[in-house]
Motif scaffolding. Sequence first.
Motif, PDB file in Angstrom:
ATOM      1  N   ALA A   5       1.054  -1.127  -0.041  1.00 25.11           N
ATOM      2  CA  ALA A   5      -0.210   0.160   0.051  1.00 25.11           C
ATOM      3  C   ALA A   5       0.709   1.380   0.428  1.00 25.11           C
ATOM      4  N   SER A   6       2.003   1.131   0.572  1.00 29.49           N
ATOM      5  CA  SER A   6       3.127   2.170   0.305  1.00 29.49           C
ATOM      6  C   SER A   6       2.862   2.709  -0.654  1.00 29.49           C
ATOM      7  N   LEU A   7       2.811   2.202  -2.028  1.00 28.05           N
ATOM      8  CA  LEU A   7       3.371   2.443  -3.361  1.00 28.05           C
ATOM      9  C   LEU A   7       2.402   3.276  -3.939  1.00 28.05           C
ATOM     10  N   SER A   8       1.020   2.073  -3.565  1.00 29.14           N
ATOM     11  CA  SER A   8      -0.256   3.299  -3.948  1.00 29.14           C
ATOM     12  C   SER A   8      -0.269   5.158  -3.073  1.00 29.14           C
ATOM     13  N   MET A   9       0.268   4.651  -2.233  1.00 32.23           N
ATOM     14  CA  MET A   9       0.538   6.166  -1.228  1.00 32.23           C
ATOM     15  C   MET A   9       1.197   7.033  -2.303  1.00 32.23           C
ATOM     16  N   VAL A  10       2.304   6.460  -2.954  1.00 33.05           N
ATOM     17  CA  VAL A  10       2.734   7.192  -3.669  1.00 33.05           C
ATOM     18  C   VAL A  10       2.162   7.304  -4.784  1.00 33.05           C
ATOM     19  N   SER A  11       1.883   6.842  -5.318  1.00 39.84           N
ATOM     20  CA  SER A  11       1.415   7.793  -6.604  1.00 39.84           C
ATOM     21  C   SER A  11      -0.077   8.310  -6.304  1.00 39.84           C
ATOM     22  N   THR A  12      -1.047   8.422  -5.249  1.00 39.41           N
ATOM     23  CA  THR A  12      -2.155   8.763  -4.210  1.00 39.41           C
ATOM     24  C   THR A  12      -1.233  10.215  -4.379  1.00 39.41           C
ATOM     25  N   GLN A  15      -3.749  15.346 -23.123  1.00 36.52           N
ATOM     26  CA  GLN A  15      -2.863  13.967 -23.338  1.00 36.52           C
ATOM     27  C   GLN A  15      -1.300  13.430 -23.000  1.00 36.52           C
ATOM     28  N   LEU A  16      -0.428  15.176 -23.515  1.00 37.47           N
ATOM     29  CA  LEU A  16       1.037  15.569 -23.010  1.00 37.47           C
ATOM     30  C   LEU A  16       1.083  14.987 -21.760  1.00 37.47           C
ATOM     31  N   LEU A  17       0.370  15.713 -20.355  1.00 37.28           N
ATOM     32  CA  LEU A  17       0.621  15.562 -19.949  1.00 37.28           C
ATOM     33  C   LEU A  17       0.276  14.453 -18.497  1.00 37.28           C
ATOM     34  N   LEU A  18      -0.452  13.955 -18.880  1.00 35.63           N
ATOM     35  CA  LEU A  18      -0.621  12.427 -18.681  1.00 35.63           C
ATOM     36  C   LEU A  18       0.069  11.493 -19.407  1.00 35.63           C
ATOM     37  N   THR A  19       0.405  11.990 -20.321  1.00 34.13           N
ATOM     38  CA  THR A  19       1.271  10.560 -20.948  1.00 34.13           C
ATOM     39  C   THR A  19       2.990  11.288 -20.049  1.00 34.13           C
ATOM     40  N   ARG A  20       3.495  12.429 -19.376  1.00 37.81           N
ATOM     41  CA  ARG A  20       4.646  12.668 -18.853  1.00 37.81           C
ATOM     42  C   ARG A  20       4.765  12.571 -17.478  1.00 37.81           C
ATOM     43  N   MET A  21       3.521  12.316 -16.960  1.00 39.89           N
ATOM     44  CA  MET A  21       2.985  11.941 -15.545  1.00 39.89           C
ATOM     45  C   MET A  21       3.416  10.467 -15.143  1.00 39.89           C
ATOM     46  N   THR A  22       2.573   9.621 -16.190  1.00 39.77           N
ATOM     47  CA  THR A  22       2.581   8.503 -16.003  1.00 39.77           C
ATOM     48  C   THR A  22       3.574   7.505 -16.086  1.00 39.77           C
ATOM     49  N   ARG A  23       4.437   8.152 -17.417  1.00 43.17           N
ATOM     50  CA  ARG A  23       5.704   7.542 -17.379  1.00 43.17           C
ATOM     51  C   ARG A  23       6.516   7.919 -16.136  1.00 43.17           C
ATOM     52  N   TYR A  24       6.801   8.892 -15.457  1.00 43.99           N
ATOM     53  CA  TYR A  24       7.751   9.642 -14.679  1.00 43.99           C
ATOM     54  C   TYR A  24       7.521   8.837 -13.487  1.00 43.99           C
ATOM     55  N   LEU A  25       5.945   8.970 -13.279  1.00 46.28           N
ATOM     56  CA  LEU A  25       5.096   7.735 -11.783  1.00 46.28           C
ATOM     57  C   LEU A  25       5.543   5.795 -12.125  1.00 46.28           C
ATOM     58  N   LEU A  34       1.787  -1.569  -9.812  1.00 47.73           N
ATOM     59  CA  LEU A  34       2.317  -0.689 -10.916  1.00 47.73           C
ATOM     60  C   LEU A  34       1.734  -1.161 -12.587  1.00 47.73           C
ATOM     61  N   LEU A  35       1.188  -2.159 -12.307  1.00 48.02           N
ATOM     62  CA  LEU A  35      -0.039  -1.997 -13.335  1.00 48.02           C
ATOM     63  C   LEU A  35      -1.508  -1.197 -13.287  1.00 48.02           C
ATOM     64  N   PHE A  36      -1.724  -0.435 -12.456  1.00 51.33           N
ATOM     65  CA  PHE A  36      -2.577   0.464 -11.513  1.00 51.33           C
ATOM     66  C   PHE A  36      -2.093   1.613 -12.579  1.00 51.33           C
ATOM     67  N   VAL A  37      -0.457   1.842 -12.344  1.00 52.48           N
ATOM     68  CA  VAL A  37       0.183   3.059 -12.540  1.00 52.48           C
ATOM     69  C   VAL A  37      -0.178   3.676 -14.179  1.00 52.48           C
ATOM     70  N   LEU A  38       0.878   2.303 -14.228  1.00 54.07           N
ATOM     71  CA  LEU A  38       0.083   1.816 -16.422  1.00 54.07           C
ATOM     72  C   LEU A  38      -0.652   2.784 -16.627  1.00 54.07           C
ATOM     73  N   VAL A  39      -1.806   1.837 -16.018  1.00 51.23           N
ATOM     74  CA  VAL A  39      -3.084   2.313 -16.402  1.00 51.23           C
ATOM     75  C   VAL A  39      -3.248   4.694 -16.744  1.00 51.23           C
ATOM     76  N   GLY A  40      -3.177   4.845 -15.677  1.00 49.89           N
ATOM     77  CA  GLY A  40      -2.837   5.971 -16.220  1.00 49.89           C
ATOM     78  C   GLY A  40      -4.189   6.461 -14.242  1.00 49.89           C
ATOM     79  N   PRO A  41      -4.346   7.960 -14.544  1.00 47.67           N
ATOM     80  CA  PRO A  41      -4.829   8.396 -13.205  1.00 47.67           C
ATOM     81  C   PRO A  41      -6.966   8.325 -13.751  1.00 47.67           C
ATOM     82  N   VAL A  42      -7.078   7.116 -13.940  1.00 47.05           N
ATOM     83  CA  VAL A  42      -8.376   7.345 -14.854  1.00 47.05           C
ATOM     84  C   VAL A  42      -9.480   7.556 -13.452  1.00 47.05           C
TER      85      VAL A  42
END
Length: 198
Positions: free
Chosen positions: A18-25, A48-58, A99-107
């Motif tokens: 869950a500590s990983l989830s805290m980072v993404s949240t 789209q550009l902002l989402l892609t950058r955030m998702t890649r870095y995260l 990791l899959l949760f982050v790869l999907v993006g902040p849906v």
Amino acid sequence: VRPAEEVAVYAAAALMGASLSMVSTTVEAVVAPRFAECLARKDIQGLQLLLTRMTRYLSGIILILGFAMLALGDFILGIFGKGFVDGFPALVVLVINYLLFVLVGPVGTLMGISGNQRPYAIGMAIAGALNVVVTYALVSRYGAVGAAFGKTLVTVILGAGFGYLVWRRLGIMPTIIGPWLIRLRKAPAVENSGTPGG
């Protein structure tokens, strides 16, 4: 369904994961106002550009933290007690889940700030019910690892469903491969737009 000892072992692994989830949240909460600004300006390309950058870095951050967590997993779980090391296989699955949760993006965030709260709430209710059913079925047979797999399965289904809704309603691809998917969708249109004999 399972002995209390197994529940405790899974709880320790889940707490670490869950500590990983805290980072993404936390990252999503910081970037969410910029999502809202782009939506207010109807700047889909900027969003789209902002989402892609955030998702890649995260994703990179979660991947590094996940590997570090797995490298130290036995040691950290062992702090709870010798028997808690048995939760390591479940921890591996939970790290993959986040990791899959982050790869999907902040849906979820996108659905919430774009006026799509109702389908988001319905989807979360369905996911909650599905999680209970799937987890019960897998836990009864596979224990802590089954619980982790159940959580991961629901994450994949939920992410795919919300990702599709975000694409259909907002016209953006929130996943880490969003730009690639957009180019893939546009390619047939470009090919079909050529002049005869060209």
